[in-house]
Design a protein around this motif. Structure first.
Motif, PDB file in Angstrom:
ATOM      1  N   THR A  78       0.853  -1.178   0.000  1.00 12.87           N
ATOM      2  CA  THR A  78       0.000   0.000   0.000  1.00 12.87           C
ATOM      3  C   THR A  78       0.893   1.234   0.000  1.00 12.87           C
ATOM      4  O   THR A  78       1.839   1.320   0.787  1.00 12.87           O
ATOM      5  CB  THR A  78      -0.908   0.036   1.251  1.00 12.87           C
ATOM      6  OG1 THR A  78      -1.724  -1.131   1.253  1.00 12.87           O
ATOM      7  CG2 THR A  78      -1.783   1.279   1.261  1.00 12.87           C
ATOM      8  N   LEU A  79       0.587   2.140  -0.904  1.00 14.96           N
ATOM      9  CA  LEU A  79       1.255   3.443  -0.933  1.00 14.96           C
ATOM     10  C   LEU A  79       0.251   4.471  -0.462  1.00 14.96           C
ATOM     11  O   LEU A  79      -0.786   4.672  -1.100  1.00 14.96           O
ATOM     12  CB  LEU A  79       1.732   3.792  -2.352  1.00 14.96           C
ATOM     13  CG  LEU A  79       2.304   5.204  -2.522  1.00 14.96           C
ATOM     14  CD1 LEU A  79       3.602   5.362  -1.719  1.00 14.96           C
ATOM     15  CD2 LEU A  79       2.533   5.517  -3.993  1.00 14.96           C
ATOM     16  N   GLU A  80       0.548   5.102   0.660  1.00 19.69           N
ATOM     17  CA  GLU A  80      -0.261   6.218   1.128  1.00 19.69           C
ATOM     18  C   GLU A  80       0.419   7.495   0.654  1.00 19.69           C
ATOM     19  O   GLU A  80       1.628   7.649   0.819  1.00 19.69           O
ATOM     20  CB  GLU A  80      -0.360   6.232   2.649  1.00 19.69           C
ATOM     21  CG  GLU A  80      -1.198   5.108   3.213  1.00 19.69           C
ATOM     22  CD  GLU A  80      -1.279   5.195   4.708  1.00 19.69           C
ATOM     23  OE1 GLU A  80      -2.348   5.573   5.213  1.00 19.69           O
ATOM     24  OE2 GLU A  80      -0.264   4.900   5.368  1.00 19.69           O
ATOM     25  N   PRO A 100       4.760  -5.504   3.577  1.00 20.70           N
ATOM     26  CA  PRO A 100       5.270  -6.478   4.542  1.00 20.70           C
ATOM     27  C   PRO A 100       6.334  -7.421   3.994  1.00 20.70           C
ATOM     28  O   PRO A 100       7.187  -7.883   4.738  1.00 20.70           O
ATOM     29  CB  PRO A 100       4.016  -7.260   4.955  1.00 20.70           C
ATOM     30  CG  PRO A 100       2.871  -6.369   4.625  1.00 20.70           C
ATOM     31  CD  PRO A 100       3.311  -5.547   3.456  1.00 20.70           C
ATOM     32  N   ALA A 101       6.302  -7.700   2.694  1.00 23.89           N
ATOM     33  CA  ALA A 101       7.265  -8.639   2.111  1.00 23.89           C
ATOM     34  C   ALA A 101       8.641  -8.006   1.883  1.00 23.89           C
ATOM     35  O   ALA A 101       9.598  -8.719   1.592  1.00 23.89           O
ATOM     36  CB  ALA A 101       6.728  -9.189   0.793  1.00 23.89           C
ATOM     37  N   LYS A 107      12.180  -0.774   1.399  1.00 21.85           N
ATOM     38  CA  LYS A 107      11.099   0.225   1.375  1.00 21.85           C
ATOM     39  C   LYS A 107      11.670   1.636   1.373  1.00 21.85           C
ATOM     40  O   LYS A 107      11.206   2.492   0.613  1.00 21.85           O
ATOM     41  CB  LYS A 107      10.157   0.031   2.564  1.00 21.85           C
ATOM     42  CG  LYS A 107       9.251  -1.176   2.425  1.00 21.85           C
ATOM     43  CD  LYS A 107       8.234  -1.248   3.533  1.00 21.85           C
ATOM     44  CE  LYS A 107       8.848  -1.881   4.751  1.00 21.85           C
ATOM     45  NZ  LYS A 107       7.872  -2.257   5.787  1.00 21.85           N
ATOM     46  N   ASP A 108      12.673   1.870   2.210  1.00 22.35           N
ATOM     47  CA  ASP A 108      13.302   3.196   2.262  1.00 22.35           C
ATOM     48  C   ASP A 108      13.900   3.573   0.911  1.00 22.35           C
ATOM     49  O   ASP A 108      13.770   4.716   0.462  1.00 22.35           O
ATOM     50  CB  ASP A 108      14.378   3.256   3.347  1.00 22.35           C
ATOM     51  CG  ASP A 108      13.803   3.186   4.753  1.00 22.35           C
ATOM     52  OD1 ASP A 108      12.578   3.380   4.923  1.00 22.35           O
ATOM     53  OD2 ASP A 108      14.599   2.941   5.689  1.00 22.35           O
ATOM     54  N   ASP A 109      14.553   2.609   0.253  1.00 25.97           N
ATOM     55  CA  ASP A 109      15.136   2.869  -1.073  1.00 25.97           C
ATOM     56  C   ASP A 109      14.054   3.227  -2.088  1.00 25.97           C
ATOM     57  O   ASP A 109      14.225   4.153  -2.880  1.00 25.97           O
ATOM     58  CB  ASP A 109      15.922   1.652  -1.570  1.00 25.97           C
ATOM     59  CG  ASP A 109      17.250   1.458  -0.840  1.00 25.97           C
ATOM     60  OD1 ASP A 109      17.685   2.397  -0.132  1.00 25.97           O
ATOM     61  OD2 ASP A 109      17.828   0.367  -0.973  1.00 25.97           O
ATOM     62  N   LEU A 110      12.942   2.500  -2.065  1.00 26.96           N
ATOM     63  CA  LEU A 110      11.854   2.790  -2.997  1.00 26.96           C
ATOM     64  C   LEU A 110      11.270   4.180  -2.740  1.00 26.96           C
ATOM     65  O   LEU A 110      11.015   4.937  -3.676  1.00 26.96           O
ATOM     66  CB  LEU A 110      10.759   1.730  -2.898  1.00 26.96           C
ATOM     67  CG  LEU A 110      11.039   0.422  -3.613  1.00 26.96           C
ATOM     68  CD1 LEU A 110       9.996  -0.630  -3.231  1.00 26.96           C
ATOM     69  CD2 LEU A 110      11.073   0.619  -5.118  1.00 26.96           C
ATOM     70  N   VAL A 111      11.067   4.520  -1.483  1.00 28.34           N
ATOM     71  CA  VAL A 111      10.529   5.842  -1.151  1.00 28.34           C
ATOM     72  C   VAL A 111      11.490   6.939  -1.611  1.00 28.34           C
ATOM     73  O   VAL A 111      11.055   7.953  -2.169  1.00 28.34           O
ATOM     74  CB  VAL A 111      10.210   5.944   0.358  1.00 28.34           C
ATOM     75  CG1 VAL A 111       9.935   7.385   0.770  1.00 28.34           C
ATOM     76  CG2 VAL A 111       9.019   5.058   0.705  1.00 28.34           C
ATOM     77  N   GLU A 112      12.780   6.737  -1.427  1.00 26.58           N
ATOM     78  CA  GLU A 112      13.763   7.718  -1.913  1.00 26.58           C
ATOM     79  C   GLU A 112      13.679   7.866  -3.430  1.00 26.58           C
ATOM     80  O   GLU A 112      13.771   8.983  -3.952  1.00 26.58           O
ATOM     81  CB  GLU A 112      15.181   7.307  -1.500  1.00 26.58           C
ATOM     82  CG  GLU A 112      15.480   7.580  -0.047  1.00 26.58           C
ATOM     83  CD  GLU A 112      16.896   7.194   0.329  1.00 26.58           C
ATOM     84  OE1 GLU A 112      17.811   7.273  -0.539  1.00 26.58           O
ATOM     85  OE2 GLU A 112      17.108   6.810   1.494  1.00 26.58           O
TER      86      GLU A 112
END
Length: 134
Positions: A78-80, A100-101, A107-112
């Motif tokens: 989920t992307l909020e 969760p996977a 996740k931090d890398d993707l958000v960056e």
């Protein structure tokens, strides 16, 4: 010293910019709804071009948009997206990724990566498509 006229002109320009941002964000949300649905969790779609996970848009409010990826699969995410009042021209939306996977580092890398896509214009479609293809 700033005159009253200069100060009034400054505030009028600021209000005009906020109105333009609000209109641009509303138009972007309308386009996202056309592509991904936008009522409840049962609505949604797959963006043109095939490939990638299906995406469901849930509009929590005018300032919070939620995208669900891969429902019913082990790689659900989920992307909020929290949309500030100065978006899109002067401030990036704020992404929060729940996956969760994935490890916290992933996740931090993707958000960056998502934040780096912002260049002072509408960016949420690019964010969704980037994650959809991951």
């Amino acid at each position: 010293e700033v005159t009253e006229e200069e100060e009034a002109a400054f505030w009028e320009a600021a209000r005009r910019g906020e109105a333009e941002d609000a209109e641009a964000a509303a138009q972007e949300l309308e386009a996202l709804r056309a592509i991904y649905g936008g009522g409840g969790e049962e609505e949604g779609g797959e963006a043109a071009g095939g490939g990638g996970a299906s995406v469901v848009l849930q509009v929590v409010s005018a300032r919070e948009w939620r995208f669900r990826f891969g429902l019913g699969t082990p790689l659900q995410a989920t992307l909020e997206v929290f949309v500030p009042g100065r978006y899109p021209s002067r401030e990036s939306p704020h992404p929060v990724l729940h996956a969760p996977a994935l490890s916290s580092a992933a996740k931090d890398d993707l958000v960056e990566q998502l934040i780096a896509l912002y260049e002072g214009a509408e960016v949420v479609f690019s964010w969704v498509e980037t994650l959809r293809q991951e």
